[in-house]
Design a protein around this motif. Sequence first.
Motif, PDB file in Angstrom:
ATOM      1  N   GLN A 167       0.835  -1.205   0.000  1.00 36.87           N
ATOM      2  CA  GLN A 167       0.000   0.000   0.000  1.00 36.87           C
ATOM      3  C   GLN A 167       0.870   1.255   0.000  1.00 36.87           C
ATOM      4  OE1 GLN A 167      -3.214   0.572  -0.213  1.00 36.87           O
ATOM      5  NE2 GLN A 167      -3.959  -1.535  -0.219  1.00 36.87           N
ATOM      6  N   ASN A 168       1.968   1.193   0.754  1.00 36.42           N
ATOM      7  CA  ASN A 168       2.906   2.324   0.797  1.00 36.42           C
ATOM      8  C   ASN A 168       3.499   2.565  -0.577  1.00 36.42           C
ATOM      9  OD1 ASN A 168       4.972   4.137   1.382  1.00 36.42           O
ATOM     10  ND2 ASN A 168       5.347   3.262   3.395  1.00 36.42           N
ATOM     11  N   GLN A 186       0.885   4.065  -2.997  1.00 34.85           N
ATOM     12  CA  GLN A 186       0.620   5.487  -2.782  1.00 34.85           C
ATOM     13  C   GLN A 186       1.770   6.360  -3.292  1.00 34.85           C
ATOM     14  OE1 GLN A 186      -2.208   6.914  -1.810  1.00 34.85           O
ATOM     15  NE2 GLN A 186      -3.070   4.850  -1.800  1.00 34.85           N
ATOM     16  N   THR A 214       1.502   6.407  -7.061  1.00 36.83           N
ATOM     17  CA  THR A 214       0.378   7.271  -7.439  1.00 36.83           C
ATOM     18  C   THR A 214       0.764   8.743  -7.356  1.00 36.83           C
ATOM     19  OG1 THR A 214      -1.201   5.614  -6.640  1.00 36.83           O
ATOM     20  CG2 THR A 214      -2.008   7.857  -6.895  1.00 36.83           C
ATOM     21  N   GLU A 234      -5.663   7.146  -9.387  1.00 36.50           N
ATOM     22  CA  GLU A 234      -5.896   6.290  -8.227  1.00 36.50           C
ATOM     23  C   GLU A 234      -6.021   4.830  -8.647  1.00 36.50           C
ATOM     24  OE1 GLU A 234      -5.887   6.755  -5.023  1.00 36.50           O
ATOM     25  OE2 GLU A 234      -5.467   8.902  -5.134  1.00 36.50           O
ATOM     26  N   SER A 257      -0.523  -1.461  -5.514  1.00 40.74           N
ATOM     27  CA  SER A 257      -0.907  -1.548  -4.099  1.00 40.74           C
ATOM     28  C   SER A 257      -1.707  -2.802  -3.778  1.00 40.74           C
ATOM     29  CB  SER A 257      -1.696  -0.300  -3.696  1.00 40.74           C
ATOM     30  OG  SER A 257      -2.879  -0.197  -4.457  1.00 40.74           O
TER      31      SER A 257
END
Length: 405
Positions: free
Chosen positions: A117-118, A121, A124, A160, A167
């Motif tokens: 997830q890090n 992001q 992104t 996104e 992610s």
Amino acid sequence: SIVYRCNCMIDSRPKRPTKETDWRLFLRLAPYAKKNLRLLWWSMAFLVPSAIASTLQPILIGKAVSLLKREPTAFDFPFGFLQPLTLSQGLNTLAILLLGTIVLRLGMDSAQGYLVQNVGQRITANIRSDLFDHVTSLAVRFFDRTPVGKLITRLTSDVEALGEVFSTGAIGVVGDLFTMLVIAITMFLIQWQLALLLILMLIPVTALIVYFQQQFRHANYRAREELSDLNSILQENITGIGVVQLFRREQFNSDLFRDVNKRYIKEVDRTIFFDSAVSATLEWVSLIAIAGVLGIGGWLVLGNSLSFGILSTFILYAQRLFDPLRQFAEKFTAIQAGFTAVERVSEILNEPIEIRDPETSSSLIPHPSSLRGEIRFENVSFAYKNNEFVLHNLNFTIHPGEQVA
């Protein structure tokens, strides 16, 4: 004196984007992934102990069944240490080992989920920043033919969705495939007939998933196009509300917005249908797989060719084998949506920057003492379109102190 010569001819015809394969689209994201390579490698490393722990759990439960049935296979390698123990001690030992695998898998999955997830992001944010820099460098002509609402959709929801490729998509797919590989190898080492049955059932399921995901990809692209139109109409009506009310177009514009909204909902419904079809197919096939294991495994148990413990292990493996495939299908949906976003974002990034500052060597710049303070335009031509010049062979001189418009 400083002499400006310019002959700019810009082709205004829009270029159709070439269709790219998923692999080429994925390679477009590779430079962004390289910036976070260390975090990606760490997230990949956590997949190994998690997959091994997931594979060991059905074996431990199967050994517990064998212990309760007093089967000789309960003490096969590497569980020979259970032989001198009592039934209660053996079950407690297996329960502790099972708890250990659960804790290990929970910790590895949590750490891996946080890292991906890090990374997602960060990727992104980098893509959004590059896209913004590129958009603000484009010529005004591009903005004349591109509604602001569509650009906002590309910079927000599309970016996104693109970040989801990393992610929750690509790394998760690698983890699911690795888990399925470890489970398949372990099953063949334990009992090859039941293992072959389960593996053969994966072939038609995989073909169905690929078909449904392709249909989902097309529907998702159309849904995002409709969303862009929806945002475009919304932005234009809000910023131009004075004109809308002045010409009494409230009802007409509301009907137009309603039509686009209906088209958007229709395409979203198509994506939901294909996404649900994948889940339903996997659910039914997993139930058929469990039934097949029970049927063939029960026949082998009656012929004393299989123990109850191994049969229990394979019933759990029939569920575990399709769980990663189900998760793979869900993540593949996120990847397909991300690839759709890559296509749409790439269309903006592929727009050429038509006006650039000339790269002039510093040695060609005259010394300030040699400048006369005069500006001359000699045969300056400018065009937005081919053969449609706005300025043609313009010549004039601006002397020191003059103001020329």
